[in-house]
Write an enzyme that holds these catalytic residues in place. Structure first.
Site, PDB file in Angstrom:
ATOM      1  N   LYS A  37       0.872  -1.169   0.000  1.00 60.79           N
ATOM      2  CA  LYS A  37       0.000   0.000   0.000  1.00 60.79           C
ATOM      3  C   LYS A  37       0.910   1.220   0.000  1.00 60.79           C
ATOM      4  O   LYS A  37       1.462   1.606   1.044  1.00 60.79           O
ATOM      5  CB  LYS A  37      -0.909   0.000   1.231  1.00 60.79           C
ATOM      6  N   GLU A 109      -1.796  -1.987  -4.159  1.00 60.77           N
ATOM      7  CA  GLU A 109      -3.125  -1.378  -4.108  1.00 60.77           C
ATOM      8  C   GLU A 109      -3.034   0.133  -4.042  1.00 60.77           C
ATOM      9  O   GLU A 109      -2.456   0.695  -3.105  1.00 60.77           O
ATOM     10  CB  GLU A 109      -3.916  -1.883  -2.899  1.00 60.77           C
ATOM     11  N   GLY A 110      -3.603   0.805  -5.032  1.00 54.70           N
ATOM     12  CA  GLY A 110      -3.566   2.255  -5.080  1.00 54.70           C
ATOM     13  C   GLY A 110      -4.565   2.900  -4.138  1.00 54.70           C
ATOM     14  O   GLY A 110      -5.308   2.227  -3.417  1.00 54.70           O
ATOM     15  N   SER A 171     -18.355  -4.853  -5.604  1.00 58.20           N
ATOM     16  CA  SER A 171     -19.467  -5.117  -4.680  1.00 58.20           C
ATOM     17  C   SER A 171     -20.728  -5.385  -5.498  1.00 58.20           C
ATOM     18  O   SER A 171     -21.353  -4.452  -5.999  1.00 58.20           O
ATOM     19  CB  SER A 171     -19.666  -3.916  -3.752  1.00 58.20           C
TER      20      SER A 171
END
Length: 238
Positions: A37, A109-110, A171
């Protein structure tokens, strides 16, 4: 594929949970996984960050965070307001390359979308991906408005000569509306890349064992899972 960059079309759309699912599938397959991260914003020093959440859900991963800023803002803005050094793309690439020496898979992960600024020189996650020559996975929401944002992200990746590996819906609602169901066919069309998964809404709240058991069924074989875009789209077609 030793390094995969994970970005999104915006914030709060399921990037961290998608990263955790990719990590969980890889760990279950016996691969060593590291999660990087580059810039964590909006989290105090004593709070859990996104990389910690990936580790909780996926288990057995190495985590690395280059910088943490207290305010929930774009990394460049958060760094400036905190009077702290920014993260620069070459630092992200160097950290990922070091992790790749000792791990089979590195997930980067941006923060927010592809072009969110890391520093005061307009450095972005896209710049880090170019330095790494790494493929990019785009996480998108399911519903109305996602097509424009996804296509813009895909066009920018192509303009920069980056490899768009595919799109994952971060999602998928239990009761999907018409727009979401139509988007199953439209998302890969506007992205020019395959649909590689759909995570159920609320998956981040699953117990770790339940999450790890479910992850393969949420991701396509291209990400190590068993999910079928054709079957999912046929099942939910309007």
């Amino acid at each position: 594929m030793s390094t995969l960059v994970i970005t999104g079309t915006g914030t709060e759309i399921g990037k961290t949970v998608t990263t955790a699912a990719v990590a969980a599938v890889a760990v279950a397959a016996g691969r060593s996984v590291a999660v990087l991260k580059p810039a964590q914003t909006g989290v105090r020093a004593d709070e859990r960050g996104d990389a910690d959440e990936v580790a909780r859900l996926a288990g057995g991963v190495t985590t690395c965070e280059l910088a943490r800023y207290p305010e929930p803002l774009a990394p460049a803005t958060a760094a400036r307001r905190a009077g702290m050094p920014p993260v620069r793309p070459h630092e992200v690439a160097e950290a990922a390359a070091k992790l790749a020496v000792e791990h089979d898979l590195v997930l980067v992960e941006g923060a927010g979308g592809l072009l969110v600024r890391f520093d005061d020189e307009d450095g972005t996650l896209a710049d880090a991906a170019r330095l790494l020559a790494a493929p990019v996975l785009v996480v998108a929401p399911a519903g109305l408005g996602t097509l424009n944002a996804t296509e813009l992200t895909a066009r920018e990746l192509r303009r920069l000569g980056l490899d768009l590996r595919g799109v994952v819906i971060g999602s998928w609602p239990e009761s999907a509306d018409l727009a979401s169901r139509c988007n199953l066919a439209d998302l890969p069309a506007v992205a020019g890349a395959p649909l590689l998964g759909a995570l159920p809404a609320g998956a981040g709240a699953y117990a770790p064992a339940e999450f790890r058991a479910g992850a393969p069924g949420w991701l396509a074989p291209g990400l190590g899972g068993t999910w079928s875009a054709e079957e999912f789209t046929s099942t939910h077609a309007p």
